[in-house]
Design a protein around this motif. Structure first.
Motif, PDB file in Angstrom:
ATOM      1  N   ALA A  11       1.066  -1.294  -0.100  1.00 51.42           N
ATOM      2  CA  ALA A  11       0.191   0.140   0.076  1.00 51.42           C
ATOM      3  C   ALA A  11       0.906   1.332  -0.068  1.00 51.42           C
ATOM      4  O   ALA A  11       0.462   2.268  -0.895  1.00 51.42           O
ATOM      5  N   THR A  12       1.823   1.271   0.628  1.00 50.97           N
ATOM      6  CA  THR A  12       2.867   2.312   0.867  1.00 50.97           C
ATOM      7  C   THR A  12       3.355   2.812  -0.527  1.00 50.97           C
ATOM      8  O   THR A  12       3.470   3.826  -0.957  1.00 50.97           O
ATOM      9  N   SER A  13       4.011   1.672  -1.281  1.00 54.24           N
ATOM     10  CA  SER A  13       4.558   1.959  -2.456  1.00 54.24           C
ATOM     11  C   SER A  13       3.714   2.232  -3.649  1.00 54.24           C
ATOM     12  O   SER A  13       3.986   3.126  -4.501  1.00 54.24           O
ATOM     13  N   ALA A  14       2.383   2.057  -3.474  1.00 59.89           N
ATOM     14  CA  ALA A  14       1.528   1.987  -4.449  1.00 59.89           C
ATOM     15  C   ALA A  14       0.856   3.568  -4.344  1.00 59.89           C
ATOM     16  O   ALA A  14       0.988   4.500  -5.567  1.00 59.89           O
ATOM     17  N   GLY A  15       0.817   3.967  -3.078  1.00 59.17           N
ATOM     18  CA  GLY A  15       0.090   5.198  -2.655  1.00 59.17           C
ATOM     19  C   GLY A  15       1.625   6.241  -3.113  1.00 59.17           C
ATOM     20  O   GLY A  15       1.295   7.387  -3.515  1.00 59.17           O
ATOM     21  N   THR A  16       2.626   6.047  -2.841  1.00 60.00           N
ATOM     22  CA  THR A  16       3.965   6.758  -3.135  1.00 60.00           C
ATOM     23  C   THR A  16       4.062   7.007  -4.577  1.00 60.00           C
ATOM     24  O   THR A  16       4.411   8.361  -5.097  1.00 60.00           O
ATOM     25  N   LEU A  17       4.016   6.071  -5.269  1.00 60.79           N
ATOM     26  CA  LEU A  17       4.330   5.944  -6.702  1.00 60.79           C
ATOM     27  C   LEU A  17       3.015   6.840  -7.311  1.00 60.79           C
ATOM     28  O   LEU A  17       3.371   7.632  -8.271  1.00 60.79           O
ATOM     29  N   VAL A  18       1.793   6.890  -6.882  1.00 58.94           N
ATOM     30  CA  VAL A  18       0.967   7.699  -7.254  1.00 58.94           C
ATOM     31  C   VAL A  18       0.979   9.212  -6.950  1.00 58.94           C
ATOM     32  O   VAL A  18       0.898   9.980  -7.950  1.00 58.94           O
ATOM     33  N   GLY A 140      -5.184  18.208  -0.430  1.00 54.84           N
ATOM     34  CA  GLY A 140      -5.030  16.892   0.011  1.00 54.84           C
ATOM     35  C   GLY A 140      -6.590  16.408   0.099  1.00 54.84           C
ATOM     36  O   GLY A 140      -6.929  15.319  -0.441  1.00 54.84           O
ATOM     37  N   LEU A 141      -7.475  17.204   0.526  1.00 49.76           N
ATOM     38  CA  LEU A 141      -9.001  16.790   0.387  1.00 49.76           C
ATOM     39  C   LEU A 141      -9.586  16.618  -0.860  1.00 49.76           C
ATOM     40  O   LEU A 141     -10.208  15.631  -1.069  1.00 49.76           O
ATOM     41  N   ILE A 142      -8.968  17.637  -1.873  1.00 44.60           N
ATOM     42  CA  ILE A 142      -9.653  17.408  -3.139  1.00 44.60           C
ATOM     43  C   ILE A 142      -9.075  16.397  -3.792  1.00 44.60           C
ATOM     44  O   ILE A 142      -9.683  15.518  -4.830  1.00 44.60           O
ATOM     45  N   VAL A 143      -7.626  16.098  -3.942  1.00 40.27           N
ATOM     46  CA  VAL A 143      -7.133  15.298  -4.610  1.00 40.27           C
ATOM     47  C   VAL A 143      -6.683  13.909  -4.036  1.00 40.27           C
ATOM     48  O   VAL A 143      -6.351  12.897  -4.714  1.00 40.27           O
ATOM     49  N   GLY A 144      -6.727  13.825  -2.855  1.00 38.41           N
ATOM     50  CA  GLY A 144      -6.214  12.626  -2.090  1.00 38.41           C
ATOM     51  C   GLY A 144      -7.031  11.287  -2.143  1.00 38.41           C
ATOM     52  O   GLY A 144      -6.522  10.311  -1.944  1.00 38.41           O
ATOM     53  N   TRP A 145      -8.137  11.540  -2.673  1.00 33.23           N
ATOM     54  CA  TRP A 145      -8.909  10.214  -2.856  1.00 33.23           C
ATOM     55  C   TRP A 145      -7.996   9.390  -3.996  1.00 33.23           C
ATOM     56  O   TRP A 145      -8.531   8.206  -3.869  1.00 33.23           O
ATOM     57  N   ILE A 146      -7.478  10.269  -4.865  1.00 38.13           N
ATOM     58  CA  ILE A 146      -6.669   9.339  -6.004  1.00 38.13           C
ATOM     59  C   ILE A 146      -5.545   8.150  -5.108  1.00 38.13           C
ATOM     60  O   ILE A 146      -5.300   7.289  -5.585  1.00 38.13           O
ATOM     61  N   ILE A 147      -5.066   8.885  -4.241  1.00 38.95           N
ATOM     62  CA  ILE A 147      -3.970   8.128  -3.361  1.00 38.95           C
ATOM     63  C   ILE A 147      -4.724   7.067  -2.555  1.00 38.95           C
ATOM     64  O   ILE A 147      -4.006   6.091  -2.413  1.00 38.95           O
ATOM     65  N   GLY A 148      -5.909   7.421  -1.970  1.00 34.68           N
ATOM     66  CA  GLY A 148      -6.489   6.431  -1.315  1.00 34.68           C
ATOM     67  C   GLY A 148      -7.055   5.021  -2.357  1.00 34.68           C
ATOM     68  O   GLY A 148      -7.089   3.942  -1.874  1.00 34.68           O
ATOM     69  N   LEU A 149      -7.417   5.376  -3.500  1.00 28.22           N
ATOM     70  CA  LEU A 149      -7.643   4.364  -4.533  1.00 28.22           C
ATOM     71  C   LEU A 149      -6.455   3.511  -4.621  1.00 28.22           C
ATOM     72  O   LEU A 149      -6.316   2.294  -4.760  1.00 28.22           O
ATOM     73  N   ALA A 150      -5.201   4.168  -4.769  1.00 28.68           N
ATOM     74  CA  ALA A 150      -3.796   3.481  -5.039  1.00 28.68           C
ATOM     75  C   ALA A 150      -3.619   2.653  -3.789  1.00 28.68           C
ATOM     76  O   ALA A 150      -3.026   1.560  -3.793  1.00 28.68           O
ATOM     77  N   THR A 151      -3.979   3.209  -2.530  1.00 28.73           N
ATOM     78  CA  THR A 151      -3.644   2.416  -1.332  1.00 28.73           C
ATOM     79  C   THR A 151      -4.405   1.368  -1.218  1.00 28.73           C
ATOM     80  O   THR A 151      -3.876   0.191  -0.525  1.00 28.73           O
ATOM     81  N   MET A 152      -5.675   1.376  -1.504  1.00 31.32           N
ATOM     82  CA  MET A 152      -6.733   0.162  -1.552  1.00 31.32           C
ATOM     83  C   MET A 152      -6.148  -0.856  -2.540  1.00 31.32           C
ATOM     84  O   MET A 152      -6.111  -2.144  -2.217  1.00 31.32           O
ATOM     85  N   ALA A 153      -5.438  -0.538  -3.463  1.00 35.81           N
ATOM     86  CA  ALA A 153      -4.803  -1.414  -4.301  1.00 35.81           C
ATOM     87  C   ALA A 153      -3.738  -2.360  -3.898  1.00 35.81           C
ATOM     88  O   ALA A 153      -3.381  -3.522  -4.390  1.00 35.81           O
ATOM     89  N   GLY A 154      -3.217  -1.554  -3.175  1.00 39.22           N
ATOM     90  CA  GLY A 154      -1.704  -2.145  -2.499  1.00 39.22           C
ATOM     91  C   GLY A 154      -2.071  -3.267  -1.343  1.00 39.22           C
ATOM     92  O   GLY A 154      -3.290  -3.288  -0.866  1.00 39.22           O
ATOM     93  N   ARG A 155      -1.124  -4.055  -1.395  1.00 39.07           N
ATOM     94  CA  ARG A 155      -1.155  -5.185   0.044  1.00 39.07           C
ATOM     95  C   ARG A 155      -0.845  -4.469   1.364  1.00 39.07           C
ATOM     96  O   ARG A 155       0.121  -3.740   1.485  1.00 39.07           O
ATOM     97  N   ARG A 156      -1.784  -4.743   2.226  1.00 36.03           N
ATOM     98  CA  ARG A 156      -1.434  -4.125   3.651  1.00 36.03           C
ATOM     99  C   ARG A 156      -0.685  -5.287   4.704  1.00 36.03           C
ATOM    100  O   ARG A 156      -0.922  -6.287   4.522  1.00 36.03           O
ATOM    101  N   PRO A 157       0.028  -4.980   5.526  1.00 39.03           N
ATOM    102  CA  PRO A 157       0.644  -5.807   6.256  1.00 39.03           C
ATOM    103  C   PRO A 157      -0.327  -6.673   7.093  1.00 39.03           C
ATOM    104  O   PRO A 157      -1.302  -6.168   7.379  1.00 39.03           O
TER     105      PRO A 157
END
Length: 157
Positions: A11-18, A140-157
């Protein structure tokens, strides 16, 4: 015991990449010039917030502050996603929880990056830094949902 690498993105790498791609593409001088040339709407104008530039007519201090803000946004996004994903409870590990985790991490990262880099500007003040942090949180409020979707796609510990 053999160490195997997971083929799944965390999740961290997916969110950071986006976050990196958002800053690289939408903070670029070409995109910012395009947005400033006309009325593009609140979403497209907000995407241009962490604007960076290589050469500009601005002072070195302002240029360094803008570039550092873009870099810190990416670094703080990685940090906050790591902290927030690791703190999720087992019962809260779901799709909606992952979206809100990435979204909140991006809000915090943008606000903190704006706050810190405000002290590099000419005549810095705590009030101006707080106002800049509020602007970053709005981004962050207006654009952050994009990072949220990327984080959702990543594996969480």
């Amino acid at each position: 015991m053999a160490i195997t690498r997971s083929r799944y993105r965390t999740a961290t790498s997916a969110g950071t990449l986006v976050a990196f791609l958002l800053v690289l593409i939408f903070g670029s001088p070409w995109y910012v010039d395009w947005v400033n040339s006309g009325d593009r709407g609140i979403f497209l104008e907000t995407l241009a917030w962490p604007a960076w530039a290589f050469d500009s007519d601005a002072s070195v201090r302002d240029l360094l502050g803008a570039d550092l803000k873009a870099i810190l946004l990416i670094v703080f996004t990685a940090l906050f996603i790591t902290l927030l994903v690791g703190a999720q409870l087992a019962s809260a590990r779901g799709t909606i929880s992952a979206i809100f985790t990435g979204w909140a991490a991006y809000i915090f990262a943008a606000a903190l990056a704006a706050f810190i880099t405000s002290f590099l500007l000419a005549n810095p003040s705590f009030g101006q830094a707080t106002a800049n942090a509020a602007g970053g949180a709005g981004y962050g409020l207006i654009v952050g949902w994009i990072i949220g979707l990327a984080t959702m796609a990543g594996r969480r510990p």
